[in-house]
Write a protein that holds these residues in place. Structure first.
Motif, PDB file in Angstrom:
ATOM      1  N   ILE A 151       6.080  -2.838  -7.249  1.00 54.00           N
ATOM      2  CA  ILE A 151       5.023  -1.904  -7.274  1.00 54.00           C
ATOM      3  C   ILE A 151       4.154  -2.585  -8.465  1.00 54.00           C
ATOM      4  O   ILE A 151       2.679  -2.616  -8.375  1.00 54.00           O
ATOM      5  N   HIS A 184       0.882  -1.231  -0.096  1.00 57.54           N
ATOM      6  CA  HIS A 184       0.008   0.212   0.011  1.00 57.54           C
ATOM      7  C   HIS A 184       0.923   1.149   0.148  1.00 57.54           C
ATOM      8  O   HIS A 184       0.696   2.318  -0.818  1.00 57.54           O
ATOM      9  N   ARG A 225       3.872   1.509  -0.924  1.00 59.46           N
ATOM     10  CA  ARG A 225       4.795   1.593  -2.253  1.00 59.46           C
ATOM     11  C   ARG A 225       3.649   2.118  -3.399  1.00 59.46           C
ATOM     12  O   ARG A 225       4.156   2.905  -4.241  1.00 59.46           O
ATOM     13  N   ALA A 226       2.542   1.680  -3.331  1.00 56.64           N
ATOM     14  CA  ALA A 226       1.496   2.333  -4.230  1.00 56.64           C
ATOM     15  C   ALA A 226       1.593   3.697  -4.041  1.00 56.64           C
ATOM     16  O   ALA A 226       1.355   4.395  -5.025  1.00 56.64           O
ATOM     17  N   VAL A 234      -6.099   8.931   5.801  1.00 52.97           N
ATOM     18  CA  VAL A 234      -5.472   8.628   6.865  1.00 52.97           C
ATOM     19  C   VAL A 234      -4.573   9.788   7.607  1.00 52.97           C
ATOM     20  O   VAL A 234      -4.742   9.977   8.694  1.00 52.97           O
ATOM     21  N   TYR A 291      -5.821   5.237  -3.798  1.00 57.47           N
ATOM     22  CA  TYR A 291      -4.693   5.444  -2.919  1.00 57.47           C
ATOM     23  C   TYR A 291      -4.519   6.762  -2.656  1.00 57.47           C
ATOM     24  O   TYR A 291      -4.092   7.165  -1.195  1.00 57.47           O
ATOM     25  N   PHE A 318       9.697   4.821 -11.637  1.00 57.35           N
ATOM     26  CA  PHE A 318       9.716   5.580 -10.576  1.00 57.35           C
ATOM     27  C   PHE A 318      11.197   6.015 -10.136  1.00 57.35           C
ATOM     28  O   PHE A 318      11.789   5.115  -9.370  1.00 57.35           O
ATOM     29  N   THR A 346      -7.401   2.447 -16.501  1.00 58.47           N
ATOM     30  CA  THR A 346      -6.034   1.898 -16.911  1.00 58.47           C
ATOM     31  C   THR A 346      -5.907   0.679 -15.911  1.00 58.47           C
ATOM     32  O   THR A 346      -5.296  -0.234 -16.394  1.00 58.47           O
ATOM     33  N   HIS A 347      -5.823   0.936 -14.599  1.00 62.54           N
ATOM     34  CA  HIS A 347      -5.245  -0.138 -13.803  1.00 62.54           C
ATOM     35  C   HIS A 347      -5.952  -1.221 -13.763  1.00 62.54           C
ATOM     36  O   HIS A 347      -5.704  -2.487 -13.549  1.00 62.54           O
ATOM     37  N   LEU A 374       3.798   5.754  -2.930  1.00 60.34           N
ATOM     38  CA  LEU A 374       5.102   6.387  -3.469  1.00 60.34           C
ATOM     39  C   LEU A 374       5.044   6.238  -4.768  1.00 60.34           C
ATOM     40  O   LEU A 374       5.440   7.455  -5.663  1.00 60.34           O
ATOM     41  N   SER A 375       4.348   5.433  -5.675  1.00 61.70           N
ATOM     42  CA  SER A 375       4.560   5.142  -7.116  1.00 61.70           C
ATOM     43  C   SER A 375       3.726   6.550  -7.606  1.00 61.70           C
ATOM     44  O   SER A 375       4.056   7.013  -8.754  1.00 61.70           O
ATOM     45  N   ILE A 413      -1.841  -0.040 -10.373  1.00 61.23           N
ATOM     46  CA  ILE A 413      -2.020   0.778  -8.903  1.00 61.23           C
ATOM     47  C   ILE A 413      -3.436   1.581  -9.345  1.00 61.23           C
ATOM     48  O   ILE A 413      -3.709   2.399 -10.136  1.00 61.23           O
ATOM     49  N   PRO A 414      -4.503   1.240  -8.237  1.00 59.29           N
ATOM     50  CA  PRO A 414      -5.723   2.029  -8.718  1.00 59.29           C
ATOM     51  C   PRO A 414      -5.409   3.497  -7.707  1.00 59.29           C
ATOM     52  O   PRO A 414      -5.393   3.706  -6.617  1.00 59.29           O
ATOM     53  N   THR A 415      -4.889   4.371  -8.666  1.00 58.05           N
ATOM     54  CA  THR A 415      -4.262   5.720  -8.047  1.00 58.05           C
ATOM     55  C   THR A 415      -5.484   6.550  -7.334  1.00 58.05           C
ATOM     56  O   THR A 415      -5.039   7.112  -6.071  1.00 58.05           O
ATOM     57  N   THR A 416      -6.684   6.487  -7.852  1.00 62.28           N
ATOM     58  CA  THR A 416      -7.635   7.301  -6.891  1.00 62.28           C
ATOM     59  C   THR A 416      -7.731   6.785  -5.602  1.00 62.28           C
ATOM     60  O   THR A 416      -7.733   7.466  -4.643  1.00 62.28           O
ATOM     61  N   ALA A 470       2.072   4.515 -12.730  1.00 63.96           N
ATOM     62  CA  ALA A 470       1.504   3.588 -11.536  1.00 63.96           C
ATOM     63  C   ALA A 470       0.136   3.215 -12.045  1.00 63.96           C
ATOM     64  O   ALA A 470       0.098   2.103 -11.601  1.00 63.96           O
ATOM     65  N   GLU A 471      -0.673   3.949 -12.730  1.00 62.62           N
ATOM     66  CA  GLU A 471      -1.899   3.289 -13.098  1.00 62.62           C
ATOM     67  C   GLU A 471      -1.656   2.273 -14.062  1.00 62.62           C
ATOM     68  O   GLU A 471      -2.209   1.273 -14.237  1.00 62.62           O
ATOM     69  N   HIS A 499       1.995  -5.300  -7.214  1.00 64.20           N
ATOM     70  CA  HIS A 499       0.955  -4.918  -6.159  1.00 64.20           C
ATOM     71  C   HIS A 499      -0.388  -5.780  -6.249  1.00 64.20           C
ATOM     72  O   HIS A 499      -0.666  -6.318  -5.118  1.00 64.20           O
ATOM     73  N   LEU A 549      -6.858   7.214   0.058  1.00 64.68           N
ATOM     74  CA  LEU A 549      -6.758   6.586   1.321  1.00 64.68           C
ATOM     75  C   LEU A 549      -5.549   7.319   2.198  1.00 64.68           C
ATOM     76  O   LEU A 549      -5.800   7.797   3.204  1.00 64.68           O
TER      77      LEU A 549
END
Lengths: 337, 290, 260
Positions: free
Chosen positions: C102, A184, A186-187, A215, A208, C91, C73-74, A189-190, A203-206, A198-199, C105, A211
């Protein structure tokens, strides 16, 4: 020896004993009077500033998105915690943690509600919209009945002790650092590094982004709860943009993306204005000159992205000592560290 | 008639916001920095006008001119000392430096002039009567002078050599250097111009609100910044439209809803605009190429 | 082999500009397909549509039997498509290892509380993923760079890392956007071997955009030529080499040398 130092259970034991040891030292310093009453009280603002800075670092440093409304979440958490403890009549050791948890959850909920629309924006625009939300929170609190309007809340139980602050700081730092060393984290950070890549890496960027934002807001709320039960008053005017800016200053000065830096810088910037009290009127001038000076000469902040690890430090120290001994014996040992 | 009155009042404060917003907008356009110290330049402008008038009993026009010069010089100085070394580093470091400068200016003012508010006598006394309603000269002069300045500024940016240089640098600093434009001078000029406009705004502000104090730049600056974003940051006509919109919205809220809620309305407008059109009313959207 | 990517009548407009129209392609498992065309022909646009970075104005994409219309996309990455970027997008300040981790994931499933409390599932899955990353890096001779920041690698290694990262998402189709850009002939020759190996070891279908004709003609089994957003020719390398339309697209005249 070396495998032991690198083993996980040993690292845990080491960190746990260091946390308990540090607490014992602080308590001893207070009991013996080496830290006087005033200095001991300073530990509490240091503590909630650490929590505020570490939580803001989660979004500003790790997620790479700059929010300028952190004080808004702090105030929401503070008011929620204070309103709970003022209406409940429980023993302190039950009431305070409950109040803090409520403060955290309410602030996190605000973070979620604000984050969902705001995080569609990026960079400066995100900064500006969070600034806007922060100001709106302040104005709304100022105009509500149950928050006491412009008068704020008075007579909140002074329940925040050094011990409670210490526990909260430890929990916050533990959660943020374990989070950052997981998939989580690392996601998150990406997204800072390259959102499109990342996408494309799945990675589901929205998710994360929201999230991390939630937090972060939650911890700010806990800090707000500690603040309320420390000062025993909540004054809406103290949660304006300047408070958000102060927290941001702590984070950037310590180093964006370094939790260790946030801790060092929170301690330094909380003590500094007090230490400069001797200079009376000049202290805030000196404070701002120092701030600008550090940024000009070390723009990446005091600690850059360095993270402190007790195990690694001892490990490094050991191999350095071994290096010295083996050199004396005339045998080079390769010296890995 | 009340509506007209509120509108005119709104245009007055809106003109002040617009003048300040221009500074934010031009600086953002050229160095991509949200210059948080800009609001405090207004405060410096107010104090220097007041000081020159009180201490040397200088005429108002002289004090105002002197304060424009002081602010322009200060703006350039701040850029040279604090922002220039950070031009190549992380944008957040630059932002924190700007916050640091803002703190520095506020605290210096507090040190020199104390935190107590000072009274500022209105320069533009008297009233103008339109039909049955009369407006103070401060209102009419503010609006009139602002309109003239905005026209002048548009001409400056569109027609003159330095204006062309400003647009070139804000488009692409490196390409501008290659075309022989002195980027440093252009940036200095932009800061000087923005700060000078802030000084003019400060005089108008003081004439209508009569009180000056070290922290006065904070909220005023923030709202002017909102105006700049609303109009489309980086756009000069956008800053004017944004300023006037914020001013009128604020005045109408004060008149019809509650003076407590003006800030909420201002920031609410900001949020709605950002969510619908993040680049503001006249701003341009830039998409990242994949 | 079965069809794993089925694109029909795909098209997109940017404002008034028709950037791509009537793009049809069927890709079978393990195939290597070349996508060529002059600059601005719409090649990268095809990749951006396949990975749902852009959403098509018309037409549809079916990936391993699933319609990707309106997906993020993901999600499409999860269906089994992965890509590299023309202008390397690693990255940069994270380690090579983290870059691969990553992309892994979604091969891990431990939850947020499990991560924060470091429960057994966290340790087990992290260890597995780390081991897998090392093996994958070893295939590309990069295991000794695992701890260096990705941005510090030499150019060729960065391009390879992008391929490793894409493979880590366990794709069925791999999109390579100008993998040989900026490479010298010997590096390009090595890259050709790598691409062949990737296909053989991982069984993925590969679509690649490339201007280096020696690479395209050398390894592609099928080539599609785009110009002004339209497919003007497709076929085997030999057919494409002699196609007058292709020559014209590249050289802008009726008679001339072949594009390679």
């Amino acid at each position: 020896m070396q495998t032991l130092l690198k083993s996980t259970p040993f690292r845990y034991a080491l960190n746990a004993s260091a946390i308990i040891g540090l607490y014992a030292v602080i308590m001893l310093l207070i009991k013996t009077g080496i830290l006087n009453r005033y200095q001991a009280l300073m530990l509490i603002p240091i503590g909630f500033n650490i929590i505020l800075a570490a939580s803001l670092n989660l979004t500003a440093g790790f997620l790479g998105q700059l929010p300028l409304g952190h004080a808004g979440f702090m105030s929401v958490g503070g008011y929620a915690a204070a309103l709970f403890s003022m209406s409940a009549a429980l023993p302190t050791n039950v009431e305070l943690p409950l109040a803090l948890a409520i403060g955290g959850v309410v602030a996190a909920a605000f973070g979620l509600v604000i984050g969902l629309p705001a995080l569609r924006l990026k960079g400066d625009y995100l900064a500006i919209i969070t600034l806007g939300f922060g100001e709106i929170i302040r104005v709304i609190i100022l105009n509500l009945k149950f928050t006491g309007g412009a008068y704020g809340l008075k007579g909140i139980g002074r329940q925040t002790t050094v011990t409670w602050v210490y526990i909260c700081v430890v929990i916050t730092l533990f959660i943020i650092s374990t989070l950052m060393r997981s998939r989580h984290g690392r996601a998150i950070l990406s997204i800072r590094e390259d959102e499109i890549a990342a996408e494309a890496s799945g990675i589901p960027t929205t998710y994360y982004k929201v999230l991390a934002f939630t937090v972060s807001a939650g911890f700010a709320g806990v800090a707000g709860g500690l603040y309320a039960h420390y000062l025993s008053i909540m004054d809406p005017s103290s949660f304006g943009f300047m408070r958000s800016a102060e927290i941001l200053v702590i984070v950037v000065l310590g180093g964006l993306g370094s939790i260790f830096g946030s801790v060092v810088s929170a301690i330094a910037l909380t003590i500094l204005p007090e230490a400069l009290r001797g200079f009376a009127d000049y202290r805030m001038v000196i404070y701002s000159v120092l701030l600008v000076g550090v940024m000009i000469f070390k723009p990446s902040g005091l600690c850059g992205r360095y993270e402190f690890s007790l195990g690694d430090s001892i490990d490094g120290l050991c191999s350095r000592i071994r290096g010295i001994f083996s050199r004396k014996g005339g045998v080079s040992d390769g010296g890995d560290s | 008639m009340t509506l007209l009155y509120l509108m005119i009042n709104g245009l007055q404060i809106g003109s002040i916001y617009a003048l300040v917003a221009l500074g934010y907008s031009m600086v953002y356009g050229i160095v991509k920095l949200v210059n948080f110290a800009h609001g405090d330049i207004i405060m410096v402008g107010a104090y220097s006008t007041w000081y020159i008038m009180a201490k040397y009993s200088a005429p108002a026009w002289f004090a105002a001119l002197a304060s424009i010069v002081i602010c322009s010089a200060l703006g350039m100085l701040i850029e040279k000392i604090a922002y220039k070394p950070l031009r190549k580093s992380d944008r957040l470091s630059l932002l924190v430096t700007a916050i640091g400068i803002s703190l520095l200016l506020q605290n210096l003012a507090q040190l020199i002039f104390s935190a107590n508010p000072r009274m500022f006598a209105n320069i533009f006394t008297g009233t103008v009567t339109v039909g049955e309603r009369s407006f103070s000269n401060a209102t009419t002069v503010t609006i009139a002078v602002s309109v003239i300045i905005m026209i002048g500024l548009t001409v400056l940016v569109k027609r003159t050599k330095i204006g062309k240089a400003m647009r070139a640098v804000s488009e692409d600093g490196e390409a501008a250097t290659l075309m022989g434009i002195n980027v440093n001078n252009t940036i200095s000029f932009t800061f000087a111009l923005g700060s000078g406009l802030a000084a003019i705004a400060s005089v108008f502000y003081c004439c209508s609100y009569s009180q000056i104090q070290p922290a006065m730049g904070g909220m005023l600056g923030l709202k002017a910044f909102v105006a700049a974003v609303l109009g489309g940051i980086g756009s000069i006509p956008g800053a004017m439209i944004g300023g006037l919109c914020i001013g009128v919205a604020e005045s109408l809220t004060k008149g019809y809803v509650s003076s407590q809620l003006t800030d909420a309305v201002v920031f609410g407008i900001l949020i709605v605009v950002l969510l619908i059109k993040p680049s503001g009313i006249l701003g341009r959207q830039r998409n990242e190429k994949v | 082999m079965a069809v794993i990517l089925d694109v029909s009548k795909l098209g997109i407009n940017f404002g008034g500009l028709q950037a791509l129209d009537d793009f049809n392609i069927q890709v079978h498992g393990g195939e290597i397909v070349g996508l060529i065309g002059p600059n601005g022909a719409g090649k990268t646009t095809v990749f951006n549509l396949l990975t749902n970075v852009y959403h098509p104005s018309r037409g549809g994409i079916s990936l391993t039997g699933r319609n990707t219309l309106g997906k993020r996309t993901h999600e499409v990455t999860g269906y089994g498509i992965a890509r590299t970027f023309q202008n390397i997008r690693l990255f940069k300040s994270l380690s090579v290892m983290d870059n691969v981790m990553i992309a892994l994931h979604n091969s891990m499933s431990y939850s947020l509380p499990e991560a924060c409390l470091r429960l057994p599932k966290y340790w087990r899955q992290e260890a597995e993923a780390r081991k897998f990353s090392r093996e994958l890096l070893a295939v590309f001779d990069m295991e000794d760079m695992a701890d260096s920041p990705a941005g510090s690698l030499p150019y060729g290694a960065q391009r390879r890392l992008e391929i490793v990262r894409a493979l880590a998402t366990n794709p069925k189709v791999l999109l390579l956007d100008e993998p040989a850009a900026g490479m010298n002939p010997s590096e390009t020759a090595e890259l050709m071997r790598t691409i062949h190996d990737v296909r053989d070891k991982f069984g993925v279908a590969i679509i690649l955009i490339e201007h280096d004709m020696s690479l395209v003609m050398g390894i592609c089994e099928r080539i599609i030529v785009l110009n002004y957003g339209l497919i003007i020719a497709q076929g085997t390398p030999d057919e494409i080499r002699d196609n007058p339309l292709v020559v014209e697209a590249y050289l802008g005249q009726q008679r001339g040398d072949s594009p390679c």
